[in-house]
Every structure is written in structure tokens, then in C-alpha cells.
Design an enzyme around this catalytic site. Structure first.
Site, PDB file in Angstrom:
ATOM      1  N   ASP A 189       0.833  -1.200   0.000  1.00  0.00           N
ATOM      2  CA  ASP A 189       0.000   0.000   0.000  1.00  0.00           C
ATOM      3  C   ASP A 189       0.872   1.256   0.000  1.00  0.00           C
ATOM      4  OD1 ASP A 189      -2.694   1.095   0.335  1.00  0.00           O
ATOM      5  OD2 ASP A 189      -1.993   1.807   2.278  1.00  0.00           O
ATOM      6  N   GLU A 240      14.374 -15.383  -0.210  1.00  0.00           N
ATOM      7  CA  GLU A 240      14.702 -16.417   0.763  1.00  0.00           C
ATOM      8  C   GLU A 240      13.569 -17.446   0.879  1.00  0.00           C
ATOM      9  OE1 GLU A 240      15.056 -15.946   5.329  1.00  0.00           O
ATOM     10  OE2 GLU A 240      16.139 -14.283   4.398  1.00  0.00           O
TER      11      GLU A 240
HETATM   12  C1  BGC Z   1      -5.574   2.180  -0.456  1.00  0.00           C
HETATM   13  C2  BGC Z   1      -6.728   2.947   0.071  1.00  0.00           C
HETATM   14  C3  BGC Z   1      -6.345   3.500   1.432  1.00  0.00           C
HETATM   15  C4  BGC Z   1      -5.048   4.296   1.345  1.00  0.00           C
HETATM   16  C5  BGC Z   1      -4.467   4.544   2.692  1.00  0.00           C
HETATM   17  C6  BGC Z   1      -4.606   3.324  -0.654  1.00  0.00           C
HETATM   18  O1  BGC Z   1      -3.875   3.408  -1.629  1.00  0.00           O
HETATM   19  O2  BGC Z   1      -5.827   1.487  -1.638  1.00  0.00           O
HETATM   20  O3  BGC Z   1      -7.898   2.193   0.145  1.00  0.00           O
HETATM   21  O4  BGC Z   1      -7.351   4.358   1.876  1.00  0.00           O
HETATM   22  O5  BGC Z   1      -4.085   3.615   0.615  1.00  0.00           O
HETATM   23  O6  BGC Z   1      -3.989   3.364   3.241  1.00  0.00           O
END
Ligand code: BGC
Length: 535
Positions: A189, A240
Site C-alpha cells: 500500500d 529467501e
Molecule cells: C488504499 C486505500 C487506502 C489508502 C491509505 C490506498 O492506496 O488502496 O484504500 O485508503 O491507501 O492506506
């Protein structure tokens, strides 16, 4: 896969791991080979789980670590790999580290795990910088003792300080925790946002539109070079754990300028990075053609595979986007309208055509749950039910992302159209009945059967040779030939076009004969000796 909205196994109105386990056969029959599951960790769910309070515990509303292990095993038995979401940019404000930081004195090492700073102005009453949150409003919130903490997203999502070695080693340990439990990889993310330049002056224009503005260069927190060293550390761990035939992978969510994406795909970094250009493109042939050519060339140049995305849990579903006039800002349209601009039928037809393009391309095509049912955005959710922090954080000026997260309809009837036995956490519109998986199954004209047939042909004919050749075609057309000889033609115009002579139709998004109608796509095969130019 937005687990909260996929299938509810225990009747509490929220999707969960056991609900997903019970639907693995559906996913197998759909023809996918991997699931990326949105965050399933313990979380107050202020941002749908992207606010993690414990990375080693499953959110109780979703199940337990034992349920997660059972899911991984079941998925593998179905020949499906499981990729989980890693959320390293921020924790929840309920994470033990942040609780400790807020209880500690200014200057205490417990505060160094986050970006906690003195403010500016009289008594430090102004935030340290003018940066704004992606969800709207300032990116800084003041603690009771007067210091400020940074949150690029909601105020319940404090940003971690990746300069701190403790943060780095903690995430390496989290990675190992889940690799030891058998996950096949990670979707990372906000992969481009981990490193911040705190010496950066105030920004001229600090407006962010849910990650859409993240492609700006010269920025205090998007796409700084320091992120790459962190990634290389993770890649070493994945190597790994990788075995021949059971490689572990990671895919970046990096909203960066197209020419910078390759940096994330160097051999010792990510295996893949989402390419959001198709998702961001208008329904326009020259734009889509150049995106496809560019993404393929770039992937080849760094020895990676291209990725394709039309929708996900953060954007207006494409069956709705494609029904809006060109140039509409669909994020703002949700609240501001005018809503009678929407031509839902056209959007649905284009979504069918887009499906064959998405699945005809080489590399990895990511399908967002419900797209295979042709679900539209539920843009008219009443504001009282909105759950996305965007609504509050933007001061009620942006409606947010709930409309693409409405629980899936499995059956035409029932309190939640088969999602669970007892309602659903967001209301489903009556139109979901006809779109339910059960209703579409066996109906050759349905979106679901189109996806099933396309994935079956893709698995049989399109995955063994990843090459692609763009075919010269009319201005309103995107056409390409895959290594196996299968051609994909997408007519984005309104008028029909002629197809190559002697073409046999493998699959089409609408009934076709010699011509390809507007807003329609088809997969074709041609006799080997034939040239591909239309007559
Ligand atoms: C996720 C979102 C989230 C954000 C913060 C993004 O890119 O896909 O759903 O709200 O990151 O974590």
C-alpha cells in the site's frame, strides 16, 4: 478482494474469511489464478482496514489467524495463490506504538517511530508544514501536549517514520510472520509514499485528490528515491522464501509518473507495479493505444510483466465511469452530479467491451470483485450510511469510495442478496438482484459468463506467449495480436468498423457478424497465411 464486502460467513453483515472460503469454488470457476485480499489485520476499520492496529492478528470481524491459515491452504488446494496487503506507510492510531508515542514525553524515542514535530507560529499552534491529507484537510493533527503528528490519510492513520531502524526491522518481521503462514506475496500500500522530506518547504498547491495527484514530481513525500532501499530489503526476504514453482512476489501500489514506474521494477525490487493509466484513461482509442504500447515496452525494458487495472476499491466502478460524458471528474460527479448525465446502459456495454481488452492483454490483469458481475457504482448511497473517512475528512465535499464497496449480490433474493444471512454493512440497491451471480450463471448474454469464457480462453491460448503486436487500425479502434495469433479488436467509436477478412470470432462482447459495432470488442483468429489488414 475487498473481504468486508465479498461474502459474510457468520451473518453479522460484514464479509469475512470463512465467507470467502465458502466461495473459493466460484473463484476457481471464474478462472482466476490469484487473489489479492485487502487488509485483514486487526483494525478499528476507520479506513476499511488500511488502519492496522496489530499486523499479526486478524480483525475479529473477519476471523482468526487459524481461519487465515485455513483459507491459504484451501486456496492452494484450488490452485489459487493468495496475496495479502501490506500497509507500511501508516498504522492505526490504536496501534500500541502510537498509543505509546502519545503517552510519551516530547523527544522520547517512542515518538521517533512516527513523524511527530513541534508546530510553527505562536506557541507552535500552526502545523509544521502546509501539507494536506489525501482525504482532505490538513495532514497534521495536534496532540494534547501541543506537538503535531503527520498523517497523509485520515487522522486515525499516523505516518510511520521509515528513517527509524526499528520501523524497518518490525516490518521485516511482519513479512516473515505471514510468509511463514504460506502467503504467496504482498500488495504494498502507498509504496511510493514511505519516505518524507521534512526539509521540504511549504507546497504551492497542496491539494491531493485520492492518489490522483501522486504523479507530481518534486514533491515532499511521493516517489522519493529513499523508498527503493526499503524495497530491496523486502525483496531479499521474498527470495529467501521462494521455491521453484512457489515464488513469492510483491506488487506495488505506486501512483507515480509513467516514466518513473520502471524504477520500482528493477530486478531487486518489486515483481510488478500496478499501472493505473488504463483506469485513468478516457474512453478514447489513441489514449488507450498509447498506454498499452507504452506499458508493454516499459515492462519489457525492465524484464517485468505489464499489469492492467480498470477498477479497484478506491475508484468509481468503470461500468459507471464509462457511462459518463468524456471529461467528467467522476470523483466529484458522485456528489455534484448532474446525475442525469449518466448513461448506465452505455457504461455497461463499454464495460463488456473493456473486459475483453483487459483479459486479452499480456501480463497480469487485475479484476476488482463485482466487475465480473457488471456491478455499477452505487453512487446514490444516502450520506448517513457513508463509512469512508473521505466524507468527514473532506468536510462533506467529497463523497468517497463506498459506492464501489457495496457487498456483492450472490442470489436474486434474500435480505442481502445472498451476501450473508443477516443484511449487509452497506445497503444494496434493488438492481443488484438481477446482477447476482446466481442470476447470471448459465445466461450466455451475462457479464459473468463473458468473464468466464474470456478467462477460460485466456488460460488456454493467451498465457503461454506473452508477446503482443499493436495492429494499425482505424482511429477509433484499439487492436492487437497476441503471440498465439489471437487478435483483440476494440471499437471505441459509435459506428461499426469492418473486421479483417476470414476472421473467425472466438468471443465478442456483443453479437457480431462481419462488422464490429461501436463500443464492442471481439477476439478473433485468422488463417495463418492471412494478413491482418482490414479490407
Ligand atoms: C488504499 C486505500 C487506502 C489508502 C491509505 C490506498 O492506496 O488502496 O484504500 O485508503 O491507501 O492506506
Amino acid at each position: 478482494m475487498y473481504v468486508r464486502s465479498f461474502a459474510d460467513g457468520n451473518g453479522d453483515g460484514t464479509g469475512d474469511i470463512n465467507g470467502l472460503r465458502s466461495r473459493l469454488r466460484y473463484l476457481k470457476e471464474l478462472g482466476i489464478d490469484a487473489i489479492w485480499i485487502n487488509p485483514w489485520y486487526k483494525s478499528p476499520l476507520h479506513d476499511g482496514g488500511y488502519d492496522v492496529s496489530d499486523y499479526r492478528v486478524i480483525e475479529p470481524r473477519y476471523g482468526t489467524v487459524a481461519d487465515a491459515e485455513a483459507l491459504i491452504a484451501d486456496a492452494h488446494d484450488h490452485g489459487i495463490r493468495l496475496i495479502i496487503d501490506l500497509v507500511p506507510n501508516h498504522t492505526s492510531s490504536e496501534h500500541a506504538w502510537f498509543v505509546e508515542a502519545t503517552q510519551a514525553q516530547p523527544g522520547d524515542p517512542a515518538r521517533q517511530r512516527y513523524h511527530i514535530r513541534k508546530g510553527r507560529g505562536v506557541n507552535g499552534s500552526e502545523p509544521p508544514t502546509n501539507w494536506t491529507s489525501v482525504f482532505g484537510g490538513p495532514a497534521w493533527t495536534r496532540l494534547d501536549d501541543g506537538e503535531w503528528y503527520l498523517h497523509l490519510f485520515d487522522h486515525t492513520q499516523p505516518d510511520l517514520n521509515w528513517e527509524n531502524p526499528e520501523v524497518r526491522s518490525e516490518f521485516e518481521s511482519v513479512l516473515r510472520f505471514w510468509l511463514d503462514r504460506g502467503v504467496d506475496g504482498f500488495r504494498v500500500d502507498v509504496a511510493h509514499g514511505l519516505v518524507k522530506d521534512m526539509s521540504f518547504p511549504d507546497m504551492d498547491n497542496s491539494d491531493q485528490e485520492i492518489l490522483a495527484g501522486a504523479t507530481q514530481v518534486d514533491h515532499p513525500f511521493w516517489d522519493l528515491d529513499g523508498v527503493h532501499e526499503i524495497i530491496r530489503g523486502w525483496r531479499t526476504i521474498l527470495e529467501e522464501y521462494s521455491l521453484p514453482g512457489a515464488e513469492r512476489m510483491m506488487v506495488a501500489e505506486a501512483w507515480v509518473a509513467a516514466e518513473r514506474l520502471g524504477n520500482y521494477l528493477r530486478p531487486d525490487e518489486y515483481h510488478q507495479s500496478f499501472n493505473f493509466d488504463l483506469l485513468s484513461s478516457e474512453w478514447d482509442a489513441p489514449s488507450m493505444r498509447s498506454i498499452i504500447a507504452g506499458a508493454c515496452a516499459q515492462a519489457t525494458s525492465v524484464g517485468s510483466t505489464p499489469t492492467w487495472v480498470l477498477s479497484n476499491h478506491d475508484v468509481v466502478r468503470h461500468a459507471t465511469r464509462y457511462g459518463l460524458p468524456s471529461g467528467t471528474n467522476w470523483r466529484r460527479w458522485l456528489l455534484e452530479g448532474p446525475h442525469d448525465l449518466l448513461d448506465a446502459e452505455l457504461g455497461h456495454r463499454r464495460a463488456r467491451a473493456a473486459a475483453l481488452t483487459l483479459l486479452g492483454l499480456p501480463g497480469s490483469s487485475y479484476i476488482y470483485q463485482g466487475d465480473e458481475l457488471g456491478l455499477p457504482e452505487v453512487w446514490d448511497l444516502p450520506v448517513e450510511v457513508l463509512d469512508d473517512p473521505v466524507w468527514e475528512q473532506s468536510g462533506h465535499t467529497r463523497k468517497g469510495r463506498d459506492g464501489c464497496r457495496v457487498p456483492l449480490p450472490w442470489t436474486p433474493d434474500g435480505t442481502s442478496f445472498g451476501f450473508g444471512s443477516n443484511g449487509s454493512w452497506l445497503p444494496q440497491p434493488p438492481s443488484f438482484s438481477a446482477l447476482s451471480a446466481q442470476n447470471q450463471t448459465g445466461n450466455d448474454a451475462s457479464m459473468l459468463e463473458l468473464y468466464r469464457r474470456a478467462l477460460s480462453i485466456r488460460n488456454e491460448h493467451l498465457t503461454m506467449d506473452e508477446s503482443i503486436r499493436i495492429i494499425d487500425s482505424e482511429p477509433t479502434v484499439v487492436a492487437f495480436e497476441r503471440g498465439s495469433g489471437v487478435q483483440c479488436w476494440l471499437n471505441l467509436g459509435d459506428d461499426p468498423i469492418r473486421l479483417p477478412t476470414n476472421a473467425s470470432v472466438l468471443l465478442a462482447s456483443e453479437p457480431i457478424d462481419k462488422e464490429l459495432p461501436g463500443n464492442t470488442s471481439a477476439w478473433l483468429t485468422l488463417p495463418k497465411t492471412h494478413t491482418s489488414s482490414p479490407r
